[in-house]
Write a protein that holds these residues in place. Sequence first.
Motif, mmCIF file in Angstrom:
data_model
loop_
_atom_site.group_PDB
_atom_site.id
_atom_site.type_symbol
_atom_site.label_atom_id
_atom_site.label_comp_id
_atom_site.label_asym_id
_atom_site.label_seq_id
_atom_site.Cartn_x
_atom_site.Cartn_y
_atom_site.Cartn_z
ATOM 1 N N THR A 143 0.840 -1.202 0.000
ATOM 2 C CA THR A 143 0.000 0.000 0.000
ATOM 3 C C THR A 143 0.873 1.249 0.000
ATOM 4 O O THR A 143 0.617 2.203 -0.756
ATOM 5 C CB THR A 143 -0.942 0.004 1.218
ATOM 6 O OG1 THR A 143 -1.793 -1.139 1.142
ATOM 7 C CG2 THR A 143 -1.785 1.267 1.245
ATOM 8 N N LEU A 144 1.897 1.264 0.832
ATOM 9 C CA LEU A 144 2.813 2.414 0.861
ATOM 10 C C LEU A 144 3.560 2.572 -0.452
ATOM 11 O O LEU A 144 3.640 3.672 -1.017
ATOM 12 C CB LEU A 144 3.814 2.261 2.002
ATOM 13 C CG LEU A 144 3.271 2.407 3.405
ATOM 14 C CD1 LEU A 144 4.341 2.009 4.413
ATOM 15 C CD2 LEU A 144 2.807 3.822 3.646
ATOM 16 N N VAL A 145 4.108 1.490 -0.948
ATOM 17 C CA VAL A 145 4.927 1.531 -2.164
ATOM 18 C C VAL A 145 4.098 1.928 -3.383
ATOM 19 O O VAL A 145 4.534 2.735 -4.201
ATOM 20 C CB VAL A 145 5.628 0.176 -2.389
ATOM 21 C CG1 VAL A 145 6.295 0.115 -3.746
ATOM 22 C CG2 VAL A 145 6.649 -0.073 -1.294
ATOM 23 N N TYR A 146 2.899 1.393 -3.487
ATOM 24 C CA TYR A 146 2.072 1.681 -4.666
ATOM 25 C C TYR A 146 1.571 3.112 -4.694
ATOM 26 O O TYR A 146 1.159 3.610 -5.730
ATOM 27 C CB TYR A 146 0.890 0.722 -4.737
ATOM 28 C CG TYR A 146 1.267 -0.723 -4.985
ATOM 29 C CD1 TYR A 146 2.555 -1.099 -5.347
ATOM 30 C CD2 TYR A 146 0.334 -1.736 -4.848
ATOM 31 C CE1 TYR A 146 2.896 -2.417 -5.561
ATOM 32 C CE2 TYR A 146 0.662 -3.062 -5.063
ATOM 33 C CZ TYR A 146 1.942 -3.398 -5.427
ATOM 34 O OH TYR A 146 2.276 -4.710 -5.640
ATOM 35 N N ASN A 147 1.595 3.803 -3.563
ATOM 36 C CA ASN A 147 1.108 5.180 -3.518
ATOM 37 C C ASN A 147 2.209 6.222 -3.615
ATOM 38 O O ASN A 147 1.926 7.415 -3.512
ATOM 39 C CB ASN A 147 0.285 5.393 -2.244
ATOM 40 C CG ASN A 147 -1.058 4.711 -2.362
ATOM 41 O OD1 ASN A 147 -1.828 5.017 -3.258
ATOM 42 N ND2 ASN A 147 -1.329 3.774 -1.483
ATOM 43 N N VAL A 148 3.429 5.795 -3.825
ATOM 44 C CA VAL A 148 4.540 6.725 -4.025
ATOM 45 C C VAL A 148 4.492 7.236 -5.466
ATOM 46 O O VAL A 148 4.376 6.452 -6.403
ATOM 47 C CB VAL A 148 5.901 6.032 -3.754
ATOM 48 C CG1 VAL A 148 7.055 6.931 -4.139
ATOM 49 C CG2 VAL A 148 5.988 5.623 -2.305
ATOM 50 N N ARG A 149 4.578 8.530 -5.615
ATOM 51 C CA ARG A 149 4.596 9.103 -6.971
ATOM 52 C C ARG A 149 5.963 8.870 -7.598
ATOM 53 O O ARG A 149 6.988 9.100 -6.971
ATOM 54 C CB ARG A 149 4.309 10.584 -6.926
ATOM 55 C CG ARG A 149 2.911 10.908 -6.513
ATOM 56 C CD ARG A 149 2.479 12.189 -7.201
ATOM 57 N NE ARG A 149 1.152 12.557 -6.772
ATOM 58 C CZ ARG A 149 0.061 12.283 -7.479
ATOM 59 N NH1 ARG A 149 0.162 11.654 -8.621
ATOM 60 N NH2 ARG A 149 -1.123 12.650 -7.051
ATOM 61 N N THR A 150 5.941 8.415 -8.831
ATOM 62 C CA THR A 150 7.189 8.196 -9.564
ATOM 63 C C THR A 150 7.189 9.059 -10.818
ATOM 64 O O THR A 150 6.136 9.503 -11.282
ATOM 65 C CB THR A 150 7.346 6.712 -9.964
ATOM 66 O OG1 THR A 150 6.221 6.314 -10.749
ATOM 67 C CG2 THR A 150 7.443 5.819 -8.738
ATOM 68 N N LYS A 151 8.360 9.275 -11.370
ATOM 69 C CA LYS A 151 8.481 10.079 -12.584
ATOM 70 C C LYS A 151 7.976 9.311 -13.803
ATOM 71 O O LYS A 151 7.490 9.897 -14.750
ATOM 72 C CB LYS A 151 9.941 10.481 -12.796
ATOM 73 C CG LYS A 151 10.451 11.412 -11.743
ATOM 74 C CD LYS A 151 11.917 11.725 -11.941
ATOM 75 C CE LYS A 151 12.429 12.555 -10.774
ATOM 76 N NZ LYS A 151 13.866 12.766 -10.852
ATOM 77 N N GLU A 152 8.113 8.000 -13.764
ATOM 78 C CA GLU A 152 7.687 7.180 -14.887
ATOM 79 C C GLU A 152 6.172 6.983 -14.841
ATOM 80 O O GLU A 152 5.589 6.911 -13.770
ATOM 81 C CB GLU A 152 8.353 5.792 -14.843
ATOM 82 C CG GLU A 152 9.855 5.830 -14.923
ATOM 83 C CD GLU A 152 10.501 5.949 -13.546
ATOM 84 O OE1 GLU A 152 9.806 5.790 -12.540
ATOM 85 O OE2 GLU A 152 11.706 6.209 -13.488
ATOM 86 N N PRO A 153 5.532 6.879 -15.998
ATOM 87 C CA PRO A 153 4.079 6.634 -16.009
ATOM 88 C C PRO A 153 3.731 5.161 -15.778
ATOM 89 O O PRO A 153 2.594 4.766 -15.951
ATOM 90 C CB PRO A 153 3.672 7.085 -17.419
ATOM 91 C CG PRO A 153 4.897 6.853 -18.240
ATOM 92 C CD PRO A 153 6.070 7.124 -17.323
ATOM 93 N N LYS A 154 4.709 4.382 -15.358
ATOM 94 C CA LYS A 154 4.503 2.939 -15.187
ATOM 95 C C LYS A 154 4.009 2.634 -13.782
ATOM 96 O O LYS A 154 4.280 3.359 -12.833
ATOM 97 C CB LYS A 154 5.809 2.196 -15.434
ATOM 98 C CG LYS A 154 6.323 2.399 -16.829
ATOM 99 C CD LYS A 154 7.638 1.741 -17.021
ATOM 100 C CE LYS A 154 8.132 2.030 -18.443
ATOM 101 N NZ LYS A 154 9.353 1.367 -18.728
#
Length: 84
Positions: A60-71
Amino acid sequence: MTDVKELVLTIVRPLVSHPDKVSLDVVESDRFMEYNLSVDPSDIGRIIGKQGRVIKAIRTLVYNVRTKEPKKVRLNILEEGAQS
């Protein structure tokens, strides 16, 4: 990418008995950034937790981190010997 990797390692290392055997590899595909977590076999239960609650919370924590990639981000737990 390194932010997510550091987040996972920061969460996982205090949970396990063998923090020196924790490794995280990143595999990039067309749709996903896959983070493959490998721990000592005796620590897998600590990472999964009762009824999968610990790994579910970590994901849950990891999936909600914003990343630069659209993946999308995926977190997998590999059993020993499954790494290539």
